[in-house]
Design a protein around this motif. Structure first.
Motif, PDB file in Angstrom:
ATOM      1  N   UNK C 257       0.822  -1.200   0.000  1.00 31.13           N
ATOM      2  CA  UNK C 257       0.000   0.000   0.000  1.00 31.13           C
ATOM      3  C   UNK C 257       0.859   1.254   0.000  1.00 31.13           C
ATOM      4  N   UNK C 258       0.497   2.173  -0.849  1.00 33.09           N
ATOM      5  CA  UNK C 258       1.159   3.466  -0.882  1.00 33.09           C
ATOM      6  C   UNK C 258       0.056   4.507  -0.826  1.00 33.09           C
ATOM      7  N   UNK C 259      -0.028   5.240   0.267  1.00 31.48           N
ATOM      8  CA  UNK C 259      -1.096   6.224   0.416  1.00 31.48           C
ATOM      9  C   UNK C 259      -0.477   7.567   0.750  1.00 31.48           C
ATOM     10  N   UNK C 260      -0.248   8.356  -0.275  1.00 29.33           N
ATOM     11  CA  UNK C 260       0.456   9.621  -0.094  1.00 29.33           C
ATOM     12  C   UNK C 260      -0.513  10.785  -0.075  1.00 29.33           C
ATOM     13  N   UNK C 261      -0.041  11.886   0.484  1.00 32.30           N
ATOM     14  CA  UNK C 261      -0.783  13.144   0.374  1.00 32.30           C
ATOM     15  C   UNK C 261       0.200  14.209  -0.090  1.00 32.30           C
ATOM     16  N   UNK C 262      -0.212  14.949  -1.097  1.00 33.32           N
ATOM     17  CA  UNK C 262       0.596  16.057  -1.586  1.00 33.32           C
ATOM     18  C   UNK C 262      -0.248  17.321  -1.520  1.00 33.32           C
ATOM     19  N   UNK C 263       0.314  18.342  -0.892  1.00 35.92           N
ATOM     20  CA  UNK C 263      -0.396  19.624  -0.812  1.00 35.92           C
ATOM     21  C   UNK C 263       0.459  20.715  -1.451  1.00 35.92           C
ATOM     22  N   UNK C 264      -0.160  21.504  -2.313  1.00 38.59           N
ATOM     23  CA  UNK C 264       0.535  22.626  -2.938  1.00 38.59           C
ATOM     24  C   UNK C 264      -0.212  23.910  -2.593  1.00 38.59           C
ATOM     25  N   UNK C 265       0.553  24.940  -2.292  1.00 40.71           N
ATOM     26  CA  UNK C 265      -0.076  26.239  -2.043  1.00 40.71           C
ATOM     27  C   UNK C 265       0.625  27.282  -2.895  1.00 40.71           C
ATOM     28  N   UNK C 266      -0.141  27.956  -3.748  1.00 43.71           N
ATOM     29  CA  UNK C 266       0.433  29.026  -4.572  1.00 43.71           C
ATOM     30  C   UNK C 266      -0.235  30.333  -4.176  1.00 43.71           C
ATOM     31  N   UNK C 267       0.585  31.287  -3.735  1.00 45.54           N
ATOM     32  CA  UNK C 267       0.048  32.603  -3.368  1.00 45.54           C
ATOM     33  C   UNK C 267       0.020  33.509  -4.614  1.00 45.54           C
ATOM     34  N   UNK C 268      -0.279  34.773  -4.431  1.00 49.41           N
ATOM     35  CA  UNK C 268      -0.432  35.684  -5.579  1.00 49.41           C
ATOM     36  C   UNK C 268       0.705  35.529  -6.593  1.00 49.41           C
ATOM     37  N   UNK C 269       0.341  35.427  -7.843  1.00 47.44           N
ATOM     38  CA  UNK C 269       1.291  35.415  -8.959  1.00 47.44           C
ATOM     39  C   UNK C 269       2.314  34.273  -8.904  1.00 47.44           C
ATOM     40  N   UNK C 270       2.111  33.302  -8.046  1.00 50.73           N
ATOM     41  CA  UNK C 270       3.076  32.202  -7.943  1.00 50.73           C
ATOM     42  C   UNK C 270       2.706  31.083  -8.923  1.00 50.73           C
ATOM     43  N   UNK C 271       3.705  30.273  -9.234  1.00 49.14           N
ATOM     44  CA  UNK C 271       3.438  29.144 -10.123  1.00 49.14           C
ATOM     45  C   UNK C 271       4.149  27.898  -9.617  1.00 49.14           C
ATOM     46  N   UNK C 272       3.400  26.812  -9.574  1.00 49.81           N
ATOM     47  CA  UNK C 272       3.994  25.530  -9.194  1.00 49.81           C
ATOM     48  C   UNK C 272       3.722  24.541 -10.309  1.00 49.81           C
ATOM     49  N   UNK C 273       4.786  23.897 -10.731  1.00 52.02           N
ATOM     50  CA  UNK C 273       4.644  22.873 -11.753  1.00 52.02           C
ATOM     51  C   UNK C 273       5.035  21.559 -11.095  1.00 52.02           C
ATOM     52  N   UNK C 274       4.136  20.617 -11.053  1.00 56.61           N
ATOM     53  CA  UNK C 274       4.381  19.369 -10.343  1.00 56.61           C
ATOM     54  C   UNK C 274       4.276  18.214 -11.330  1.00 56.61           C
ATOM     55  N   UNK C 275       5.353  17.495 -11.496  1.00 61.11           N
ATOM     56  CA  UNK C 275       5.343  16.379 -12.452  1.00 61.11           C
ATOM     57  C   UNK C 275       5.581  15.067 -11.726  1.00 61.11           C
ATOM     58  N   UNK C 276       4.930  14.054 -12.185  1.00 62.22           N
ATOM     59  CA  UNK C 276       5.078  12.732 -11.580  1.00 62.22           C
ATOM     60  C   UNK C 276       5.378  11.717 -12.667  1.00 62.22           C
ATOM     61  N   UNK C 277       6.391  10.905 -12.419  1.00 58.83           N
ATOM     62  CA  UNK C 277       6.549   9.726 -13.260  1.00 58.83           C
ATOM     63  C   UNK C 277       6.389   8.553 -12.305  1.00 58.83           C
ATOM     64  N   UNK C 278       5.251   7.934 -12.357  1.00 60.88           N
ATOM     65  CA  UNK C 278       4.908   6.909 -11.380  1.00 60.88           C
ATOM     66  C   UNK C 278       5.115   5.534 -11.987  1.00 60.88           C
ATOM     67  N   UNK C 279       6.019   4.807 -11.395  1.00 62.07           N
ATOM     68  CA  UNK C 279       6.345   3.492 -11.953  1.00 62.07           C
ATOM     69  C   UNK C 279       6.487   2.471 -10.839  1.00 62.07           C
ATOM     70  N   UNK C 280       5.548   2.479  -9.933  1.00 57.49           N
ATOM     71  CA  UNK C 280       5.508   1.438  -8.907  1.00 57.49           C
ATOM     72  C   UNK C 280       5.355   0.084  -9.576  1.00 57.49           C
ATOM     73  N   UNK C 281       5.766  -0.936  -8.864  1.00 56.35           N
ATOM     74  CA  UNK C 281       5.657  -2.287  -9.436  1.00 56.35           C
ATOM     75  C   UNK C 281       4.187  -2.614  -9.743  1.00 56.35           C
ATOM     76  N   UNK C 282       3.882  -2.975 -10.977  1.00 57.59           N
ATOM     77  CA  UNK C 282       2.478  -3.156 -11.381  1.00 57.59           C
ATOM     78  C   UNK C 282       1.921  -4.551 -11.132  1.00 57.59           C
ATOM     79  N   UNK C 283       2.732  -5.474 -10.614  1.00 57.05           N
ATOM     80  CA  UNK C 283       2.270  -6.857 -10.496  1.00 57.05           C
ATOM     81  C   UNK C 283       2.749  -7.657 -11.700  1.00 57.05           C
ATOM     82  N   UNK C 284       2.645  -8.961 -11.625  1.00 54.83           N
ATOM     83  CA  UNK C 284       3.155  -9.772 -12.733  1.00 54.83           C
ATOM     84  C   UNK C 284       2.052  -9.994 -13.763  1.00 54.83           C
TER      85      UNK C 284
END
Lengths: 251, 424, 489
Positions: C257-284
């Protein structure tokens, strides 16, 4: 007929200034051509004359028969006799062409305090004008401009112009997308409407259309201003030498 | 009262259970029919009315929206009205009771009450699944309706209008209709109210198109401003059958119109066109599922919604393509014009695809009046309010015009224009 | 398209059903006892030397969690998880937090090297990568090393593990933690709030443009372990940051089990770029094993003109349940979601986004590309809604699914909710298979079928790949091709 005085205008949404101190006078019965390179503000000018909300006039005035029209909405301007032939006529699915023509003609008459047309009278007028422009009854049965070819759309614009009998016609790049035969039909349609109390503003990039609709005056629009005016020979000079010389001379 | 221990029934839930106990004596049918009714009511009691936690009812929380249930009344006074399309053959159901008349050869019309009485209706008096509140309520309370059969190969020129009209109380009807192979007909299923008193109307149309049948079916609902209308249209299409279904909603306080079509025969096609004209305080939900169960079938759905005042609209549409249903071609679109800041519309168009060689898609838009079109009309001298009205009308007229049949188009455009004149 | 040749090379090298990150690292681990209780939470909190308020916060979440039920609305099926049969804390012995690279167990450094993640700064500088990327490496429950911390500090950027941040910057953490995803939010987020063990903390102060890409690399290694990471990124007024997360796990027969929480906060005129490459083991290939990836990611465009952009490439996990969302609170704020979700074998994906328009003139854009192969089920689920007062909200959604083979399923479930007449929403979705014409054209030009599919799929997802930081775009393209291995024939 039309007097534009020191007109400044910008795009309402982002404030980009397009027209920057434009002056132009068009007399009764005059055919004035406005030429200019891409991005000079030609289409913007036509939209501002018709009253499109997307543009804001920030300075100057537009007088039509001596009265300012800046406070009028597009339909009020139309009822006063200003007609814009669109470069890209709008498709409206679900609105039948005939129904549209009838409503437009009668609303303009109502606004001018005239009686509405009877259905037979309306039909007769449309039939006659359509025949002149080689517009088939089948085309008139379709929804407004939907599925029309480029040429059909332009002819439909001229048909509306003929039926609405405006005093000031603004033709925005009416030649774009037309082959030579279609161009002739459209030009004939416009020429047939020339009269001492009707003025025409022809907006075009190329001289070609002006071989068929011969202008009385030619004005060069560049960066939102008229930088040179002359008679029809100016158009030929432009065709031969391009805009560069004039732009340089004006700079 | 044995609604799930620990859960307190809402007023409406309690009223439904009470109404059933009260009416049981004179609901037609015993034996198998009664057993079927009891089973449906029992499921309803166990689960209660559906809430938004049930995915199929996500935007129509029936438990909280259905506040009260008007009492069943014997003495109702509505009578039939003129058909929408002049000259149609009218089969009327007034105040929930069918008025039988015989039609041309090849069309048999029976009272559905007879089928309840002789038990032959029992088998199809079932729910689609546990969340089928409409099937449950209607099945429990249904008293009458019409069973209609069209003979194989029969072609009927004149539209047939099934007209269900009431002025108050409770009305639950069913319409099992079978179209024989190759039959051609136009049926208008019309639900309307006369008078201002509240009614609870439930209706289930159970339609079968045999191979090659070509049917146009138009549902036109114009219940009163206080009415609850819970309806279901179920259809199954045989090979090469073609169903053109129009659903027009223009009334009711709380409306749920479900449409469930099984495109079950190769070469069959469903064309669904929906028009929701929503105003006042109406909450109108159109929930649609189409199952493409065999290869080589097609469906196309276009829903247009016009929302005024404080109305709330919902469209849930699911295209489901079964494994092996290759070569399915299904397209759905749902377009909404929101014309008031107090109005809202929720759309959930779903694709559920289990076969790979398919072309499926859906589109959904929520838009304001097109400003370029508005400018164009105004530039031709049409004043703004008139230009707006033209564009709203065009938005829905466009799909009515697809019907081609001039009398039908004219009649439907007429009812739409009337509605818009009253609300715009 | 330079990646195509590389893609083909990769395809040649690899046999069907290969997950190249499936190796296991042998290091001595310290674990909390199995199971979940207040004591376990106290243990975790003590291990992290947390202040009392943090422990109370966790316990509050735990008590709340006990009252919640697992959500059932997603189109995913899995046997009931026994939450008492998991380890909630596992860390390499002698490492309860990040330390100097020289002190880290060499086995762990080797692990990251094998995964292609260099942790020694000088190696990165000497390496092939043209631009610098700072890495926070999280190994099971603990952050083992964070690179370029000093350099970032000079620019004013705080980049460290969340455990450190709780100790070193308690005021910032207190101010923002749980303000985007409250402890009461949903079953898995609440569980995470109770037991999260590590993750990254990023703070970019007013006016600062973060001088390099930041990234976190998550690795689950230990058996029977759940990973519960927590990430918090704050961009103050006018700040900009681009952040990337990557994840892998060993090949195991059991589900983790992988149960994550991600929180982003952008204030005035701010920019957040969040990229994910998710490659957990998928099973056989028979659907045995693999990660359950139940993740809550949400960004809050709190200030005016702020922007949050999510880009995800999802190729791994047995089950993916995740909806990176944007709350468009500030006027003129913008949210974006670009997603590629590839499912093969027995994988189940239920993923999408939520765009909640609250401010005026807010806009959002959703581009989702789902590719289903094998016997997998791939669902896009996305919500776009406007608040009654959110004038001029704009959304554009394009959602395309591609089916490879006739035993998989592709599903699209949008929820479109407009409550303001000036809203303008456009949603379009299509589902189809790889065009026979395109495939035939490639084959006729001599491209083998598998390569041709890779080529066409790369074209299908290009719009999203373009949104990834350059360094990862090529990697992501390769990953997609590998994930589709064995989908032909």
């Amino acid at each position: 007929m039309l007097e534009i005085k020191n007109l400044h205008a910008r795009i309402a949404e982002d404030g980009t200034e397009i027209i920057r101190g434009l002056n132009l006078t068009v007399r009764d019965g005059e055919v004035a051509a406005i030429m200019g390179p891409n991005g000079s503000g030609k289409s913007t000018l036509s939209y501002i004359l018709a009253g499109r909300e997307d543009y804001e006039v920030t300075e100057g005035d537009i007088l039509y028969n001596g009265e300012s029209i800046l406070e009028l909405d597009p339909s009020e301007r139309a009822a006063k006799g200003i007609f814009l032939a669109f470069q890209y006529p709008i498709e409206i699915p679900g609105v039948a062409t005939m129904q549209f023509l009838k409503v437009a003609m009668n609303e303009q008459r109502k606004a001018r305090g005239e009686d509405e047309l009877t259905t037979p009278d309306f039909m007769r007028r449309v039939k006659e004008a359509a025949a002149e422009l080689q517009i088939s009854p089948e085309m008139l049965r379709r929804p407004l401009n939907v599925g029309f070819s480029g040429g059909e759309k332009k002819r439909s614009e001229i048909l509306q112009m003929a039926l609405l009998e405006p005093r000031l016609c603004v033709l925005d790049e009416t030649d774009s997308g037309l082959d030579i035969d279609a161009l002739k039909i459209v030009a004939d349609g416009v020429n047939a409407l020339r009269s001492p109390d009707r003025s025409v503003v022809v907006i075009t990039h190329y001289q070609r259309l002006l071989d068929y609709i011969v202008p009385d005056t030619v004005h060069v629009l560049y960066k939102g201003q008229i930088i040179k005016s002359g008679d029809k020979t100016l158009a030929h000079d432009l065709e031969a030498n391009g805009y560069a010389d004039i732009i340089e001379a004006a700079a | 009262m044995n609604i799930q221990a620990g859960f307190k029934p809402t007023a409406a839930e309690a009223a439904l259970v009470e109404a059933y106990d009260k009416q049981l004596g004179d609901l037609p049918g015993d034996g198998a029919t009664l057993a079927a009714r009891d089973a449906l009511l029992s499921d309803l009691k166990t689960a209660g009315l559906p809430t938004r936690r049930i995915e199929a009812w996500h935007y129509t929380d029936l438990k909280s929206l259905l506040r009260a249930v008007p009492a069943y009344r014997d003495e109702m006074t509505a009578s039939r009205v003129d058909p929408i399309v002049p000259g149609s053959t009218v089969l009327s159901v007034t105040n929930g009771k069918a008025n039988l008349r015989s039609l041309q050869d090849g069309i048999s019309v029976r009272s559905y009450a007879d089928a309840l009485l002789d038990g032959s209706a029992a088998e199809r008096l079932s729910e689609r699944d546990r969340d089928d509140a409409i099937g449950q309520i209607n099945g429990s309370f249904v008293r009458d309706g019409l069973s209609i059969e069209f003979a194989d190969g029969l072609e009927v020129e004149t539209p047939i209008e099934i007209q269900s009209v009431q002025n108050c109380g409770q009305v639950s009807t069913r319409f099992p209709v079978r179209f024989g192979a190759g039959a051609k007909a136009t049926v208008i299923e019309r639900h309307l109210a006369v008078g201002d008193e509240a009614a609870l109307v439930t209706s289930v149309s159970d339609v079968r198109l045999d191979d090659g049948a070509e049917i146009t079916w138009i549902i036109f609902q114009s219940q009163g401003e206080a009415d609850t209308h819970l309806a279901q249209f179920k259809a199954s299409l045989g090979a090469n059958a073609n169903l053109r279904l129009y659903v027009i909603n223009g009334g009711g306080k709380l409306v749920r119109q479900e449409i469930h079509v099984a495109v079950a025969g190769e070469g069959s096609n469903l064309t669904l066109r929906g028009i929701n004209l929503l105003g006042g305080e109406s909450h109108t939900d159109v929930t649609f599922t189409v199952g493409h169960n065999v290869p080589h079938t097609t469906s196309s759905e276009v829903i247009r919604n016009v929302v005024f005042d404080r109305a709330k609209g919902v469209f849930q549409g699911q295209i489901r393509v079964a494994p092996d249903a290759q070569k399915t071609d299904a397209k759905m679109s749902c377009n909404t014009l929101l014309l008031s800041d107090d109005a809202d519309f929720s759309a959930k168009p779903e694709l559920e695809i289990f076969a790979d060689d398919v072309q499926c898609g859906h589109g959904a838009t929520v838009i304001d009046i097109n400003h370029t079109q508005l400018f164009y009309l105004m530039a031709r001298g049409i004043p703004e309010n008139k230009a707006r009205a033209m564009l709203v009308n065009a938005f829905v007229a466009e799909i009515v015009e697809e019907l081609e049949d001039e009398a039908l188009v004219e009649s439907l455009e007429g009812v739409i224009t009337d509605w818009l004149d009253r609300h715009a | 398209m330079p990646a195509v040749q590389e893609t083909i090379d990769q395809v040649r090298q690899i046999d069907v059903d290969q997950y190249k990150y499936g190796f296991e690292t042998t290091v001595e681990m310290e674990k909390a006892p199995k199971g979940l209780s207040e004591d376990i939470i106290r243990f975790i909190s003590a291990k992290k030397n947390e202040p009392d308020w943090m422990l109370e916060w966790r316990l509050g979440a735990y008590r709340r969690w006990l009252t919640l039920e697992e959500p059932a609305w997603a189109r995913v099926n899995y046997p009931k998880i026994d939450f008492n049969d998991l380890y909630y804390y596992a860390a390499p012995k002698n490492q309860s937090g990040p330390m100097s690279i020289d002190d880290v167990d060499p086995e762990i450094i080797k692990t990251y090297e094998k995964l292609g993640i260099p942790l020694r700064e000088q190696e990165i500088l000497a390496g092939v990568q043209k631009s610098k990327v700072a890495v926070d490496a999280v190994f099971d429950s603990v952050s083992v090393v964070t690179t370029f911390k000093e350099e970032l500090k000079k620019a004013g950027v705080i980049f460290m593990s969340i455990s450190e941040a709780i100790r070193e910057h308690p005021d910032l953490v207190k101010k923002y933690l749980g303000t985007v995803v409250p402890t009461t939010d949903n079953f898995y987020a609440t569980l995470n709030s109770a037991v999260f063990t590590d993750g990254s903390f990023v703070f970019v102060p007013k006016g600062v443009r973060c001088p390099m890409e930041l990234s976190t690399y998550f690795r689950i290694n230990e058996r029977d372990t759940g990973q519960f990471e927590r990430t918090l990124i704050i961009a103050e007024e006018g700040a900009y940051v681009s952040y990337l997360e990557g994840c892998t796990a060993p090949q195991r027969d059991e589900n983790q089990l992988h149960a994550a929480v991600v929180e982003l906060v952008a204030l005035d005129d701010a920019e957040i770029k969040y990229s994910t490459v998710q490659n957990w083991y998928p099973g056989d290939k028979d659907g045995k094993g693999g990660i359950y990836n139940f993740v809550t990611k949400r960004g809050d465009c709190r200030g005016k003109n702020s922007k949050i952009s999510w880009t995800q490439v999802e190729t791994g996990s047995a089950i993916t349940w995740k909806y990176p969302s944007c709350i468009l609170r500030g006027d003129n704020s913008r949210g974006e979601f670009y997603s590629i979700a590839v499912s093969n074998g027995h994988q189940q994906v239920d993923s999408g986004t939520k765009m909640i328009h609250l401010g005026k003139n807010t806009s959002s854009r959703i581009i989702s590309k789902g590719i289903a192969a094998g016997v997998s089920q791939n669902t896009y689920r996305g919500q776009v809604s406007t608040h009654r007062k959110a004038e001029n909200a704009r959304n554009f959604t394009q959602c395309d699914s591609l089916l490879i083979g006739d035993r998989c399923g592709a599903h699209t479930v949008p929820y479109i909710e407009a409550k303001n007449s000036t809203s303008h929403f456009e949603h379009e979705a299509t589902t189809s298979k790889i065009s026979e014409d395109q495939l035939f054209y490639c084959l006729q030009r001599g491209i083998p079928e598998e390569a041709a599919i890779a080529l066409i799929v790369n074209g299908f997802v290009k719009e999203v790949i373009q949104e990834l930081p350059m360094e990862f775009a090529v990697e992501a393209q390769k990953l997609i091709s590998i994930s589709l291995e064995g989908s032909v024939g």
